[in-house]
Write a protein that holds these residues in place. Structure first.
Motif, PDB file in Angstrom:
ATOM      1  N   CYS A 190      33.331  50.807  43.893  1.00  0.00           N
ATOM      2  CA  CYS A 190      33.267  51.185  42.474  1.00  0.00           C
ATOM      3  C   CYS A 190      31.866  51.577  42.035  1.00  0.00           C
ATOM      4  O   CYS A 190      31.487  51.416  40.878  1.00  0.00           O
ATOM      5  CB  CYS A 190      33.793  50.073  41.573  1.00  0.00           C
ATOM      6  N   THR A 222      43.600  58.909  44.240  1.00  0.00           N
ATOM      7  CA  THR A 222      43.830  57.642  43.532  1.00  0.00           C
ATOM      8  C   THR A 222      43.231  56.494  44.322  1.00  0.00           C
ATOM      9  O   THR A 222      43.364  56.443  45.541  1.00  0.00           O
ATOM     10  CB  THR A 222      45.354  57.394  43.413  1.00  0.00           C
ATOM     11  N   ARG A 237      43.325  52.302  44.153  1.00  0.00           N
ATOM     12  CA  ARG A 237      43.764  51.041  43.522  1.00  0.00           C
ATOM     13  C   ARG A 237      43.102  49.883  44.225  1.00  0.00           C
ATOM     14  O   ARG A 237      43.162  49.765  45.456  1.00  0.00           O
ATOM     15  CB  ARG A 237      45.290  50.891  43.663  1.00  0.00           C
ATOM     16  N   HIS A 273      44.947  47.446  40.635  1.00  0.00           N
ATOM     17  CA  HIS A 273      44.525  48.158  39.412  1.00  0.00           C
ATOM     18  C   HIS A 273      44.039  49.557  39.770  1.00  0.00           C
ATOM     19  O   HIS A 273      43.256  49.712  40.703  1.00  0.00           O
ATOM     20  CB  HIS A 273      43.349  47.418  38.740  1.00  0.00           C
ATOM     21  N   ASP A 274      44.431  50.547  38.997  1.00  0.00           N
ATOM     22  CA  ASP A 274      43.964  51.911  39.209  1.00  0.00           C
ATOM     23  C   ASP A 274      42.530  52.027  38.690  1.00  0.00           C
ATOM     24  O   ASP A 274      42.293  52.006  37.482  1.00  0.00           O
ATOM     25  CB  ASP A 274      44.888  52.887  38.472  1.00  0.00           C
ATOM     26  N   GLY A 316      40.558  54.420  38.497  1.00  0.00           N
ATOM     27  CA  GLY A 316      40.306  55.594  37.651  1.00  0.00           C
ATOM     28  C   GLY A 316      40.574  55.322  36.181  1.00  0.00           C
ATOM     29  O   GLY A 316      40.083  56.034  35.308  1.00  0.00           O
ATOM     30  N   GLU A 317      41.358  54.286  35.854  1.00  0.00           N
ATOM     31  CA  GLU A 317      41.696  53.986  34.460  1.00  0.00           C
ATOM     32  C   GLU A 317      40.679  53.022  33.827  1.00  0.00           C
ATOM     33  O   GLU A 317      40.710  52.795  32.625  1.00  0.00           O
ATOM     34  CB  GLU A 317      43.085  53.308  34.388  1.00  0.00           C
ATOM     35  N   LEU A 318      39.832  52.401  34.660  1.00  0.00           N
ATOM     36  CA  LEU A 318      38.908  51.388  34.131  1.00  0.00           C
ATOM     37  C   LEU A 318      37.703  52.057  33.483  1.00  0.00           C
ATOM     38  O   LEU A 318      37.251  53.106  33.943  1.00  0.00           O
ATOM     39  CB  LEU A 318      38.417  50.460  35.251  1.00  0.00           C
ATOM     40  N   ASP A 319      37.151  51.431  32.416  1.00  0.00           N
ATOM     41  CA  ASP A 319      35.928  51.990  31.837  1.00  0.00           C
ATOM     42  C   ASP A 319      34.712  51.332  32.498  1.00  0.00           C
ATOM     43  O   ASP A 319      34.843  50.431  33.327  1.00  0.00           O
ATOM     44  CB  ASP A 319      35.915  51.836  30.319  1.00  0.00           C
ATOM     45  N   ASP A 357      34.559  47.449  32.518  1.00  0.00           N
ATOM     46  CA  ASP A 357      35.507  46.855  33.461  1.00  0.00           C
ATOM     47  C   ASP A 357      35.023  47.018  34.888  1.00  0.00           C
ATOM     48  O   ASP A 357      35.099  46.090  35.702  1.00  0.00           O
ATOM     49  CB  ASP A 357      36.886  47.557  33.368  1.00  0.00           C
TER      50      ASP A 357
END
Ligand SMILES: Nc1ncnc2c1ncn2[C@@H]1O[C@H](COP(=O)(O)OP(=O)(O)OP(=O)(O)O)[C@@H](O)[C@H]1O
Ligand SMILES: Nc1ncnc2c1ncn2[C@@H]1O[C@H](COP(=O)(O)OP(=O)(O)OP(=O)(O)O)[C@@H](O)[C@H]1O
Ligand SMILES: [Mg+2]
Ligand SMILES: [Mg+2]
Lengths: 223, 223
Positions: free
Chosen positions: B53, B61, B63, B67-68, B70-73, B76
């Motif tokens: 990360c 994608t 995970r 948790h994906d 790509g969706e975390l800010d 997070d």
């Protein structure tokens, strides 16, 4: 070409002092290929920094091509470093804001070599280490092994009489390692003096002479 | 724990773009010990930075524990990095103005762990890598191998569920290498997930699974 007699180097960390070199005697003739091995923290890089005029002894005498380095001033030392010695640092020490080709041009710029000639020599050095297609990348845009090869090209570019290389293959895969060692063999065959620090036994075996360092002293010197 | 599907990463250098990862699929179960090998410049560190990360995919994608990513800010992502992942960088990335023990305390400070407990855990981690006598030295006052061991201690200190190590033994002699690999074995036996990049065949052999990367793709995945 190298005569070190009773070389001592003490580091001060706050109130503590630590003697990294505890009385080192070393003679190296011009054109020799010498490997330096020893455990982590034993004093190999400290020795190289002294031999490369990047750091000074606390005690003892160091003569480089007959001149007593202790008598030279900062300007003389910089001239010696820049014209006679090519240094490959363990931590690369590339300038992060410059591109690969600019980093390799730097030693030539210090010598006042013109822009066109500088660039041509730098490009050639990078091609010899397999990075002809990464000339404009800055160090942050290169992999670890590529950065190490840029550092190696920078040490060769001025065709110095002596190459001091501190773990030049630590981050390299076997193919790149072979390329770098092949270049060192070529330089040795052309009469350059080479000192190479390594942890890898097969790399040390390429040298004609192996010096083993332990706790700031030379323990063994095998030809 | 890791699910990477069609991972692509493109770098932009001025007008040029270079695809370092060209469609990588990788699944790693919790508690697995995986070695990653491949030539210099093949994309190993890029892959690790994405898994850790520290960098984001251009396409595909990722995970992490379901948790994906790509969706975390940003916040997070920082939380995930700091509590779940211990990272040993290829270039160490120690803070040069802090001492060894302060560098190792840092991940714990981010988690809000108190001063006394932080210090005790950091001292213990440094002792495990043989540097109990260098606590107050700053990175510039340590040898290359010692700095690498500080970076390793920093990755272990928070007892993260996953360790991502990028050439953790590149600058180490055989004794220190054995110490570091022994610690990784202990962590693996305690159920931690380990991914280890290396150029050394004997180091890769310690892992249960070896993934070979070439030109931004996984070429082989041997158990
Ligand atoms: N920021 C960047 N901009 C442009 N290109 C980059 C960038 N970072 C890496 N690259 C390129 O991406 C490729 C992959 O780099 P990476 O660091 O993942 O390689 P690696 O497999 O870890 O190599 P090594 O074994 O030398 O460490 C390299 O060819 C490198 O030049
Ligand atoms: N500036 C400094 N201040 C204090 N101690 C230092 C300093 N630089 C180096 N040292 C100490 O001197 C010793 C020798 O360091 P040196 O870098 O020469 O080791 P090395 O043999 O090159 O090790 P490695 O194989 O890990 O690179 C180490 O124990 C190190 O902690
Ligand atoms: Mg060293
Ligand atoms: Mg890498």
């Amino acid at each position: 070409v190298i005569e070190l007699i009773g070389g001592r180097k003490t580091y001060q960390t706050g109130a503590l002092s630590f003697e990294a070199l505890r009385g080192v005697d070393l003679r190296v003739e011009a054109g020799e290929y010498v490997a330096v091995i020893g455990p982590s923290g034993s004093g190999k890089s400290t020795l190289m920094h002294v031999l490369g005029c990047l750091d000074v002894l606390t005690q003892g005498t160091y003569r480089l091509t007959g001149h007593d380095v202790g008598e030279l001033d900062e300007v003389d030392l910089a001239m010696v470093r820049n014209t006679q010695i090519g240094f490959v640092f363990q931590q690369f020490h590339l300038l992060t804001s410059l591109s690969a080709v600019q980093n390799v041009e730097l030693p030539l710029a210090y010598r006042g070599i013109g822009r066109a000639e500088r660039r041509a020599l730098a490009v050639e050095a990078l091609e010899r280490v397999g990075l002809g297609d990464r000339l404009e990348n800055r160090p942050g845009q290169l992999s670890g092994g590529q950065q190490q090869r840029v550092a190696f090209a920078r040490a060769l570019v001025g065709d110095p009489a002596m190459i001091l290389a501190d773990e030049p293959t630590g981050n390299l895969d076997s193919t790149s390692t072979e390329e770098v060692l092949g270049l060192l063999d070529e330089l040795h065959a052309a009469g350059r003096t080479i000192l190479l620090i390594t942890h890898e036994a097969d790399v040390a075996a390429r040298a004609a002479r192996v010096v083993r360092v332990l706790d700031g002293l030379i323990q063994e010197d095998a030809r």
